[in-house]
Design a protein around this motif. Structure first.
Motif, PDB file in Angstrom:
ATOM      1  N   VAL A 271    -129.498-110.014   9.559  1.00 45.37           N
ATOM      2  CA  VAL A 271    -128.871-110.978  10.459  1.00 45.37           C
ATOM      3  C   VAL A 271    -128.196-110.181  11.563  1.00 45.37           C
ATOM      4  O   VAL A 271    -127.329-109.338  11.297  1.00 45.37           O
ATOM      5  CB  VAL A 271    -127.859-111.878   9.730  1.00 45.37           C
ATOM      6  CG1 VAL A 271    -127.111-112.758  10.733  1.00 45.37           C
ATOM      7  CG2 VAL A 271    -128.577-112.755   8.703  1.00 45.37           C
ATOM      8  N   GLY A 272    -128.629-110.419  12.803  1.00 40.00           N
ATOM      9  CA  GLY A 272    -128.144-109.644  13.933  1.00 40.00           C
ATOM     10  C   GLY A 272    -127.469-110.497  14.976  1.00 40.00           C
ATOM     11  O   GLY A 272    -127.258-111.703  14.795  1.00 40.00           O
ATOM     12  N   CYS A 273    -127.134-109.887  16.103  1.00 39.10           N
ATOM     13  CA  CYS A 273    -126.376-110.585  17.137  1.00 39.10           C
ATOM     14  C   CYS A 273    -126.653-109.955  18.496  1.00 39.10           C
ATOM     15  O   CYS A 273    -127.193-108.858  18.607  1.00 39.10           O
ATOM     16  CB  CYS A 273    -124.882-110.513  16.846  1.00 39.10           C
ATOM     17  SG  CYS A 273    -124.185-108.830  16.952  1.00 39.10           S
ATOM     18  N   MET A 274    -126.254-110.661  19.526  1.00 38.44           N
ATOM     19  CA  MET A 274    -126.128-110.089  20.857  1.00 38.44           C
ATOM     20  C   MET A 274    -124.691-109.547  20.983  1.00 38.44           C
ATOM     21  O   MET A 274    -123.847-109.794  20.117  1.00 38.44           O
ATOM     22  CB  MET A 274    -126.390-111.144  21.931  1.00 38.44           C
ATOM     23  CG  MET A 274    -127.712-111.869  21.788  1.00 38.44           C
ATOM     24  SD  MET A 274    -129.131-110.765  21.895  1.00 38.44           S
ATOM     25  CE  MET A 274    -130.473-111.955  21.932  1.00 38.44           C
ATOM     26  N   VAL A 275    -124.400-108.833  22.050  1.00 34.18           N
ATOM     27  CA  VAL A 275    -123.025-108.393  22.289  1.00 34.18           C
ATOM     28  C   VAL A 275    -122.244-109.602  22.775  1.00 34.18           C
ATOM     29  O   VAL A 275    -122.516-110.144  23.850  1.00 34.18           O
ATOM     30  CB  VAL A 275    -122.967-107.253  23.320  1.00 34.18           C
ATOM     31  CG1 VAL A 275    -121.517-106.821  23.533  1.00 34.18           C
ATOM     32  CG2 VAL A 275    -123.803-106.065  22.855  1.00 34.18           C
ATOM     33  N   ALA A 276    -121.278-110.042  21.979  1.00 33.88           N
ATOM     34  CA  ALA A 276    -120.573-111.289  22.267  1.00 33.88           C
ATOM     35  C   ALA A 276    -119.254-111.299  21.508  1.00 33.88           C
ATOM     36  O   ALA A 276    -118.894-110.321  20.843  1.00 33.88           O
ATOM     37  CB  ALA A 276    -121.443-112.488  21.867  1.00 33.88           C
ATOM     38  N   THR A 277    -118.543-112.414  21.575  1.00 28.91           N
ATOM     39  CA  THR A 277    -117.233-112.513  20.938  1.00 28.91           C
ATOM     40  C   THR A 277    -117.360-113.019  19.503  1.00 28.91           C
ATOM     41  O   THR A 277    -118.448-113.348  19.019  1.00 28.91           O
ATOM     42  CB  THR A 277    -116.304-113.468  21.712  1.00 28.91           C
ATOM     43  OG1 THR A 277    -116.628-114.836  21.385  1.00 28.91           O
ATOM     44  CG2 THR A 277    -116.412-113.267  23.220  1.00 28.91           C
ATOM     45  N   ILE A 293    -129.346-106.734   5.288  1.00 29.47           N
ATOM     46  CA  ILE A 293    -128.722-105.887   6.307  1.00 29.47           C
ATOM     47  C   ILE A 293    -127.968-106.781   7.268  1.00 29.47           C
ATOM     48  O   ILE A 293    -128.483-107.805   7.713  1.00 29.47           O
ATOM     49  CB  ILE A 293    -129.773-105.051   7.065  1.00 29.47           C
ATOM     50  CG1 ILE A 293    -130.516-104.121   6.103  1.00 29.47           C
ATOM     51  CG2 ILE A 293    -129.117-104.231   8.180  1.00 29.47           C
ATOM     52  CD1 ILE A 293    -131.660-103.375   6.740  1.00 29.47           C
ATOM     53  N   VAL A 294    -126.759-106.380   7.618  1.00 34.37           N
ATOM     54  CA  VAL A 294    -125.921-107.150   8.534  1.00 34.37           C
ATOM     55  C   VAL A 294    -125.664-106.304   9.776  1.00 34.37           C
ATOM     56  O   VAL A 294    -125.271-105.137   9.679  1.00 34.37           O
ATOM     57  CB  VAL A 294    -124.583-107.532   7.868  1.00 34.37           C
ATOM     58  CG1 VAL A 294    -123.696-108.308   8.841  1.00 34.37           C
ATOM     59  CG2 VAL A 294    -124.829-108.343   6.596  1.00 34.37           C
ATOM     60  N   ASP A 295    -125.887-106.899  10.938  1.00 34.40           N
ATOM     61  CA  ASP A 295    -125.651-106.205  12.210  1.00 34.40           C
ATOM     62  C   ASP A 295    -124.856-107.143  13.113  1.00 34.40           C
ATOM     63  O   ASP A 295    -125.382-107.755  14.032  1.00 34.40           O
ATOM     64  CB  ASP A 295    -126.978-105.807  12.855  1.00 34.40           C
ATOM     65  CG  ASP A 295    -126.781-105.110  14.191  1.00 34.40           C
ATOM     66  OD1 ASP A 295    -125.718-104.479  14.384  1.00 34.40           O
ATOM     67  OD2 ASP A 295    -127.675-105.204  15.052  1.00 34.40           O
ATOM     68  N   LEU A 296    -123.573-107.259  12.819  1.00 36.62           N
ATOM     69  CA  LEU A 296    -122.702-108.195  13.529  1.00 36.62           C
ATOM     70  C   LEU A 296    -121.476-107.463  14.067  1.00 36.62           C
ATOM     71  O   LEU A 296    -120.330-107.824  13.801  1.00 36.62           O
ATOM     72  CB  LEU A 296    -122.278-109.354  12.599  1.00 36.62           C
ATOM     73  CG  LEU A 296    -123.424-110.221  12.056  1.00 36.62           C
ATOM     74  CD1 LEU A 296    -122.883-111.271  11.090  1.00 36.62           C
ATOM     75  CD2 LEU A 296    -124.182-110.901  13.204  1.00 36.62           C
ATOM     76  N   ASP A 297    -121.744-106.427  14.857  1.00 41.31           N
ATOM     77  CA  ASP A 297    -120.652-105.612  15.387  1.00 41.31           C
ATOM     78  C   ASP A 297    -120.289-105.969  16.820  1.00 41.31           C
ATOM     79  O   ASP A 297    -119.511-105.246  17.452  1.00 41.31           O
ATOM     80  CB  ASP A 297    -121.009-104.124  15.289  1.00 41.31           C
ATOM     81  CG  ASP A 297    -122.200-103.742  16.169  1.00 41.31           C
ATOM     82  OD1 ASP A 297    -122.978-104.645  16.555  1.00 41.31           O
ATOM     83  OD2 ASP A 297    -122.363-102.543  16.470  1.00 41.31           O
ATOM     84  N   GLY A 298    -120.831-107.066  17.360  1.00 37.19           N
ATOM     85  CA  GLY A 298    -120.573-107.432  18.755  1.00 37.19           C
ATOM     86  C   GLY A 298    -119.116-107.335  19.173  1.00 37.19           C
ATOM     87  O   GLY A 298    -118.785-106.714  20.202  1.00 37.19           O
ATOM     88  N   PRO A 299    -118.176-107.925  18.398  1.00 36.37           N
ATOM     89  CA  PRO A 299    -116.770-107.858  18.807  1.00 36.37           C
ATOM     90  C   PRO A 299    -116.184-106.449  18.812  1.00 36.37           C
ATOM     91  O   PRO A 299    -115.169-106.203  19.474  1.00 36.37           O
ATOM     92  CB  PRO A 299    -116.075-108.737  17.756  1.00 36.37           C
ATOM     93  CG  PRO A 299    -117.118-109.712  17.340  1.00 36.37           C
ATOM     94  CD  PRO A 299    -118.389-108.903  17.325  1.00 36.37           C
ATOM     95  N   LEU A 300    -116.804-105.519  18.094  1.00 41.09           N
ATOM     96  CA  LEU A 300    -116.321-104.139  18.105  1.00 41.09           C
ATOM     97  C   LEU A 300    -116.684-103.419  19.398  1.00 41.09           C
ATOM     98  O   LEU A 300    -116.151-102.332  19.670  1.00 41.09           O
ATOM     99  CB  LEU A 300    -116.895-103.366  16.915  1.00 41.09           C
ATOM    100  CG  LEU A 300    -116.504-103.880  15.526  1.00 41.09           C
ATOM    101  CD1 LEU A 300    -117.204-103.056  14.444  1.00 41.09           C
ATOM    102  CD2 LEU A 300    -114.990-103.849  15.337  1.00 41.09           C
ATOM    103  N   LEU A 301    -117.583-104.011  20.178  1.00 37.98           N
ATOM    104  CA  LEU A 301    -118.060-103.378  21.405  1.00 37.98           C
ATOM    105  C   LEU A 301    -117.420-103.944  22.661  1.00 37.98           C
ATOM    106  O   LEU A 301    -117.695-103.479  23.762  1.00 37.98           O
ATOM    107  CB  LEU A 301    -119.585-103.529  21.492  1.00 37.98           C
ATOM    108  CG  LEU A 301    -120.380-103.050  20.273  1.00 37.98           C
ATOM    109  CD1 LEU A 301    -121.865-103.329  20.451  1.00 37.98           C
ATOM    110  CD2 LEU A 301    -120.143-101.566  20.015  1.00 37.98           C
ATOM    111  N   ILE A 302    -116.571-104.991  22.510  1.00 36.35           N
ATOM    112  CA  ILE A 302    -115.940-105.608  23.677  1.00 36.35           C
ATOM    113  C   ILE A 302    -114.486-105.185  23.797  1.00 36.35           C
ATOM    114  O   ILE A 302    -113.865-104.733  22.827  1.00 36.35           O
ATOM    115  CB  ILE A 302    -116.050-107.151  23.629  1.00 36.35           C
ATOM    116  CG1 ILE A 302    -115.338-107.720  22.406  1.00 36.35           C
ATOM    117  CG2 ILE A 302    -117.526-107.570  23.637  1.00 36.35           C
ATOM    118  CD1 ILE A 302    -115.360-109.252  22.337  1.00 36.35           C
ATOM    119  N   ALA A 303    -113.943-105.330  25.006  1.00 36.40           N
ATOM    120  CA  ALA A 303    -112.578-104.869  25.267  1.00 36.40           C
ATOM    121  C   ALA A 303    -111.528-105.836  24.747  1.00 36.40           C
ATOM    122  O   ALA A 303    -110.404-105.438  24.414  1.00 36.40           O
ATOM    123  CB  ALA A 303    -112.389-104.643  26.766  1.00 36.40           C
TER     124      ALA A 303
END
Length: 326
Positions: A271-277, A293-303
């Protein structure tokens, strides 16, 4: 009470440059759909993606065109045929789920999760860069699972640099369609000796038939090649895993259906995501409770993130607060 449906476009600055094989960006542009009846409010967030022919304007317009019909009674089930799979339907679909959860006081987790939601570990993304910089980023990240962006004609040194710096972390290599048939074999060999546990979308969508005859000791995961349940059977014998993203499926409704069908056909599930909140991550975090596999790190990449944001302890993300979504 009459229902109101509104749409807003938001620009979210990233913590740093995010680079993949197709280009780089320093902000995420998200669209939020809000469904309200004056007493209860539900929200959904999406990320328009140019790779799939979407623009911010086209997605916003598609959502705004729903306003009158939603006021006149259009529901989540009808929505599935009203809009095609993609970002616009995702925002609207998730707004419906959130609205109904709040109106009925029934958490979404009760409807789609087999057990009480728990913290789950996400991969952490290393952007495409020069080998030395990617190795340094992998070392600084100090994570158990790394998703490493590759996808150039020669990523051998990148793979080696990350593997050497990753302290035994499991590595997902994500080529974002950037490899070719000519360079595929050498990259597969490098991946085998480079700590990779998965290779995501090595070739452009539409060229998947090549994978049916190519030995791949590292399992392959479809991303751009798979959007909805209808795509799954055509990938049998070519991929081992599928990456389910709500912005591709067109929302949680189809994502739940797709996960069950993927399992039935024998695919592993990412389960993945785009870069988002965190508003984008919340429904995906519930969907991912039993993912491989989990790929939900979007909020870790935003300011900066939203109020009631998903809480991350290093790479462990907690279930979403219902004040945020669901």
């Amino acid at each position: 009470m009459p229902r109101r449906f509104s749409v807003t476009v938001e620009h979210v600055p990233l913590a740093g440059e995010f680079r993949i094989a197709r280009g780089a960006k320093t902000e995420a542009v998200v669209i939020v759909a809000t469904l309200s009846d004056g007493a209860f409010e539900g929200r959904g967030e999406c990320v328009p993606y140019a790779r799939y022919g979407e623009t911010v304007e086209s997605v916003r317009d598609a959502l705004e065109d729903l306003s009158k019909d939603i006021a006149n009674g259009l529901d989540k089930e009808t929505l599935q045929s009203r809009l095609p799979a993609g970002a616009a339907r995702n925002a609207a679909d998730c707004a419906f789920w959130d609205f109904e959860a709040k109106r009925t006081e029934t958490p979404v987790s009760k409807l789609i999760c087999a057990e009480t939601p728990r913290p789950i570990e996400t991969a952490y993304t290393i952007s495409l860069d020069e080998p030395g910089n990617m190795g340094a980023a992998a070392r600084a990240a100090d994570r158990n699972i790394l998703k490493v962006k590759v996808g150039t004609g020669d990523d051998i040194e990148r793979i080696r640099a990350v593997h050497a710096a990753a302290r035994g972390a499991r590595i997902i290599l994500d080529a974002n369609e950037g490899w070719t048939e000519e360079c595929l074999a050498k990259h597969m060999l490098a991946a085998t000796g480079g700590g990779a546990v998965l290779i995501e979308q090595p070739l452009p969508a539409g060229q998947d038939e090549i994978l049916a005859t190519l030995p791949h000791p590292v399992p392959l995961c479809a991303d751009e090649s798979v959007h909805t349940s209808a795509d799954l059977k055509g990938l049998l014998g070519r991929y081992d895993y599928v990456n389910i993203k709500l912005d591709k499926t067109g929302g949680l409704t189809e994502a739940v259906r797709m996960k069950h069908e993927a399992r039935r056909l024998g695919f592993g599930v990412m389960v993945g995501c785009m870069v988002a909140t965190s508003l984008s991550m919340a429904p995906a975090a519930l969907l991912a409770q039993d993912a491989d596999i989990v790929d939900l790190d979007g909020p870790l990449l935003i300011a900066r993130d939203r109020p009631h944001a998903i809480h991350y302890t290093h790479s462990l993300l907690s279930p979403p607060d219902r004040a945020l979504w669901g």
